[in-house]
Write a protein that holds these residues in place. Structure first.
Motif, PDB file in Angstrom:
ATOM      1  N   ARG A   1       0.817  -1.222   0.000  1.00 11.13           N
ATOM      2  CA  ARG A   1       0.000   0.000   0.000  1.00 11.13           C
ATOM      3  C   ARG A   1       0.846   1.266   0.000  1.00 11.13           C
ATOM      4  NH1 ARG A   1      -2.668   0.579   5.530  1.00 11.13           N
ATOM      5  NH2 ARG A   1      -0.456   1.014   5.968  1.00 11.13           N
ATOM      6  N   ASP A   2       1.918   1.297   0.789  1.00  3.56           N
ATOM      7  CA  ASP A   2       2.683   2.529   0.979  1.00  3.56           C
ATOM      8  C   ASP A   2       3.894   2.636   0.067  1.00  3.56           C
ATOM      9  OD1 ASP A   2       0.849   2.648   3.025  1.00  3.56           O
ATOM     10  OD2 ASP A   2       2.295   2.280   4.629  1.00  3.56           O
ATOM     11  N   VAL A   3       4.085   1.659  -0.825  1.00  2.00           N
ATOM     12  CA  VAL A   3       5.290   1.654  -1.672  1.00  2.00           C
ATOM     13  C   VAL A   3       4.908   1.470  -3.141  1.00  2.00           C
ATOM     14  CG1 VAL A   3       6.854   0.852   0.140  1.00  2.00           C
ATOM     15  CG2 VAL A   3       5.600  -0.824  -1.243  1.00  2.00           C
ATOM     16  N   GLN A   4       3.832   2.102  -3.566  1.00  2.00           N
ATOM     17  CA  GLN A   4       3.339   1.915  -4.922  1.00  2.00           C
ATOM     18  C   GLN A   4       4.368   2.268  -5.986  1.00  2.00           C
ATOM     19  OE1 GLN A   4       0.349   0.479  -5.898  1.00  2.00           O
ATOM     20  NE2 GLN A   4       0.335  -0.048  -3.734  1.00  2.00           N
ATOM     21  N   ASP A   5       5.210   3.252  -5.720  1.00  2.00           N
ATOM     22  CA  ASP A   5       6.202   3.697  -6.709  1.00  2.00           C
ATOM     23  C   ASP A   5       7.555   3.029  -6.527  1.00  2.00           C
ATOM     24  OD1 ASP A   5       6.645   4.932  -4.292  1.00  2.00           O
ATOM     25  OD2 ASP A   5       7.339   6.823  -5.172  1.00  2.00           O
ATOM     26  N   ARG A   6       7.678   2.119  -5.559  1.00  3.59           N
ATOM     27  CA  ARG A   6       8.960   1.457  -5.316  1.00  3.59           C
ATOM     28  C   ARG A   6       8.727   0.079  -4.677  1.00  3.59           C
ATOM     29  NH1 ARG A   6       7.833   5.149  -1.506  1.00  3.59           N
ATOM     30  NH2 ARG A   6       8.356   4.740   0.673  1.00  3.59           N
ATOM     31  N   GLN A   7       7.924  -0.730  -5.330  1.00  5.80           N
ATOM     32  CA  GLN A   7       7.534  -2.009  -4.746  1.00  5.80           C
ATOM     33  C   GLN A   7       8.695  -2.983  -4.608  1.00  5.80           C
ATOM     34  OE1 GLN A   7       4.074  -3.771  -6.516  1.00  5.80           O
ATOM     35  NE2 GLN A   7       2.775  -1.989  -6.124  1.00  5.80           N
ATOM     36  N   THR A   8       9.765  -2.770  -5.374  1.00  6.27           N
ATOM     37  CA  THR A   8      10.894  -3.705  -5.280  1.00  6.27           C
ATOM     38  C   THR A   8      11.609  -3.604  -3.949  1.00  6.27           C
ATOM     39  OG1 THR A   8      12.366  -2.075  -6.344  1.00  6.27           O
ATOM     40  CG2 THR A   8      11.282  -3.703  -7.773  1.00  6.27           C
ATOM     41  N   ILE A   9      11.323  -2.577  -3.170  1.00  2.00           N
ATOM     42  CA  ILE A   9      11.966  -2.441  -1.858  1.00  2.00           C
ATOM     43  C   ILE A   9      11.354  -3.390  -0.842  1.00  2.00           C
ATOM     44  CG2 ILE A   9      10.485  -0.675  -0.769  1.00  2.00           C
ATOM     45  CD1 ILE A   9      13.049   0.755   0.075  1.00  2.00           C
ATOM     46  N   MET A  10      10.144  -3.895  -1.132  1.00  2.00           N
ATOM     47  CA  MET A  10       9.421  -4.720  -0.178  1.00  2.00           C
ATOM     48  C   MET A  10       9.575  -6.195  -0.529  1.00  2.00           C
ATOM     49  SD  MET A  10       7.707  -4.280   2.603  1.00  2.00           S
ATOM     50  CE  MET A  10       7.159  -2.563   2.502  1.00  2.00           C
TER      51      MET A  10
ATOM     52  N   ALA B   1       8.072   0.675   8.132  1.00  2.00           N
ATOM     53  CA  ALA B   1       9.340   1.380   7.929  1.00  2.00           C
ATOM     54  C   ALA B   1      10.538   0.465   8.164  1.00  2.00           C
ATOM     55  CB  ALA B   1       9.418   2.590   8.853  1.00  2.00           C
ATOM     56  N   VAL B   2      10.410  -0.486   9.066  1.00  2.00           N
ATOM     57  CA  VAL B   2      11.540  -1.376   9.351  1.00  2.00           C
ATOM     58  C   VAL B   2      11.818  -2.301   8.172  1.00  2.00           C
ATOM     59  CG1 VAL B   2      10.272  -3.308  10.414  1.00  2.00           C
ATOM     60  CG2 VAL B   2      12.597  -2.754  11.189  1.00  2.00           C
ATOM     61  N   GLU B   3      10.833  -2.511   7.298  1.00  2.00           N
ATOM     62  CA  GLU B   3      11.064  -3.277   6.067  1.00  2.00           C
ATOM     63  C   GLU B   3      11.753  -2.409   5.012  1.00  2.00           C
ATOM     64  OE1 GLU B   3      10.328  -6.421   5.247  1.00  2.00           O
ATOM     65  OE2 GLU B   3       8.904  -7.132   6.748  1.00  2.00           O
ATOM     66  N   GLU B   4      11.450  -1.116   5.009  1.00  2.00           N
ATOM     67  CA  GLU B   4      11.998  -0.207   4.004  1.00  2.00           C
ATOM     68  C   GLU B   4      13.336   0.397   4.398  1.00  2.00           C
ATOM     69  OE1 GLU B   4       9.263   2.594   2.037  1.00  2.00           O
ATOM     70  OE2 GLU B   4       7.777   1.936   3.508  1.00  2.00           O
ATOM     71  N   LYS B   5      13.477   0.732   5.686  1.00  2.00           N
ATOM     72  CA  LYS B   5      14.632   1.521   6.130  1.00  2.00           C
ATOM     73  C   LYS B   5      15.317   0.903   7.347  1.00  2.00           C
ATOM     74  CE  LYS B   5      13.780   5.238   3.419  1.00  2.00           C
ATOM     75  NZ  LYS B   5      14.744   5.917   2.535  1.00  2.00           N
ATOM     76  N   PRO B   6      15.661  -0.376   7.315  1.00  2.00           N
ATOM     77  CA  PRO B   6      16.265  -0.970   8.511  1.00  2.00           C
ATOM     78  C   PRO B   6      17.598  -0.343   8.903  1.00  2.00           C
ATOM     79  CG  PRO B   6      16.454  -2.458   6.635  1.00  2.00           C
ATOM     80  CD  PRO B   6      15.535  -1.353   6.220  1.00  2.00           C
ATOM     81  N   VAL B   7      18.403   0.051   7.920  1.00  2.00           N
ATOM     82  CA  VAL B   7      19.707   0.648   8.235  1.00  2.00           C
ATOM     83  C   VAL B   7      19.523   2.020   8.873  1.00  2.00           C
ATOM     84  CG1 VAL B   7      21.866   1.516   7.265  1.00  2.00           C
ATOM     85  CG2 VAL B   7      20.930  -0.668   6.475  1.00  2.00           C
ATOM     86  N   ASP B   8      18.623   2.826   8.331  1.00  2.00           N
ATOM     87  CA  ASP B   8      18.365   4.143   8.918  1.00  2.00           C
ATOM     88  C   ASP B   8      17.884   4.013  10.357  1.00  2.00           C
ATOM     89  OD1 ASP B   8      18.077   4.234   5.973  1.00  2.00           O
ATOM     90  OD2 ASP B   8      17.768   6.369   6.297  1.00  2.00           O
ATOM     91  N   ILE B   9      16.968   3.069  10.583  1.00  2.00           N
ATOM     92  CA  ILE B   9      16.442   2.873  11.935  1.00  2.00           C
ATOM     93  C   ILE B   9      17.546   2.393  12.863  1.00  2.00           C
ATOM     94  CG2 ILE B   9      14.880   1.435  13.310  1.00  2.00           C
ATOM     95  CD1 ILE B   9      12.867   1.644  11.005  1.00  2.00           C
TER      96      ILE B   9
END
Length: 315
Positions: free
Chosen positions: A201-210, A296-304
């Motif tokens: 739902r929240d990654v429509q423009d970048r689904q490969t990140i999930m 967010a932890v699926e998208e940005k684990p390193v940032d977190i």
């Protein structure tokens, strides 16, 4: 200047340009996969890192399990003792038949309190996401002396974090026990509800990140009517969390735990106004709005992980 002196100067400049918390890279510890008996129920958990280091307890949300933290755990385990359990009724933990066991957040929190007792966790930093908040707040209100710090990731505790339609959804789920409403909630726990209305739902423009592992893993534990009914019962109970928000907020004002808020600002379920609302009761909290969604932890684990390492170093 001699070549070796030039090289040394360049290396020194690069080293001192990096923040101190990021300079000392460490290898991750191996994650272990364990179960423990809590009140006659098998509770599964992931554990990594030296138990002599500060403990971070990771509580997962819906429709997930400790699998949510498969990328975050290695990033933290070289410095911390990391524990991520599956709630009763989720993941690899036991799933008593919902015909005989009514699943509520009170029940999940009671089991989680028993889990911390069984492991002998005397102190911990608590990381909460989504359903992890109602479990987590109940847990730390039972054992406030054990809480060292709080990490909030899209874990709502304020009305500002819920849109009007979201509030209406939880109210209706709680009050409307008609067969039609039950089927609506049940359908949410299926493939389209989990994959398309949650993870993608929240990654429509970048689904490969999930990673597709996320929803594939969750759906494995939502294959049967019994498993899905567990989550329906939790949806029906969620309004009790909203009613408890004032108690949670009073706890924060009184205890004032050191708090890090890392919030996916693209989350339409728990909007980022809910993150900013924490500052009313915790004005010294560190708040970071990430370019990410609910997971967010699926998208940005390193940032977190970077924010956590810095936060724990300053705590």
């Amino acid at each position: 200047m001699r070549p070796y002196l030039c090289s040394f100067a360049l290396i020194a400049a690069l080293v001192f340009a990096v923040p101190l918390w990021a300079q000392n890279a460490v290898w991750p510890a191996k994650t272990h996969y364990k179960t423990i008996d809590v009140g006659g129920h098998k509770i599964f958990y992931r554990e990594a890192g030296n138990p002599k280091n500060p403990t971070i307890l990771l509580l997962h949300g819906y429709p997930a399990s400790s699998h949510s933290y498969r990328e975050l755990i290695p990033l933290l385990s070289g410095r911390f003792h990391v524990i991520a359990p599956d709630n009763l009724g989720s993941g690899y933990s036991d799933k008593p038949d919902p015909e005989g066991t009514v699943y509520t957040f009170d029940l999940l929190a009671d089991v989680m309190a028993g889990f911390t007792d069984a492991l002998g966790l005397k102190q911990y930093t608590l990381y909460m996401q989504d359903f992890g908040a109602p479990v987590g707040y109940r847990l730390i209100m039972k054992q406030p002396e054990r809480l060292q710090a709080l990490i909030v990731q899209n874990a709502n505790a304020y009305l500002e974090g819920l849109t009007a339609p979201r509030r209406a959804f939880f109210k209706s789920a709680h009050e409307d026990r008609s067969p039609e409403k039950w089927r609506q909630l049940y359908n949410i726990t299926g493939l389209q509800g989990v994959r398309d209305k949650q993870y993608l739902r929240d990654v429509q423009d970048r689904q490969t990140i999930m990673s597709p592992d996320s929803w594939t893993h969750d759906l494995h534990f939502l294959e049967t009517r019994q498993q899905r009914k567990i989550q329906v019962q939790l949806f029906q109970d969620y309004q009790n969390n909203i009613d408890a928000y004032p108690d949670w907020q009073a706890f924060l004002r009184k205890q004032k735990p050191p708090t890090l808020i890392v919030w996916g600002k693209n989350d339409p379920a728990f909007i980022y106004a809910g993150a900013e609302a924490y500052l009313r009761d915790l004005p010294n909290a560190q708040l970071y709005l990430l370019d990410a969604g609910h997971f967010a932890v699926e998208e940005k684990p390193v940032d977190i992980a970077r924010h956590i390492i810095r936060f724990m170093g300053e705590d």
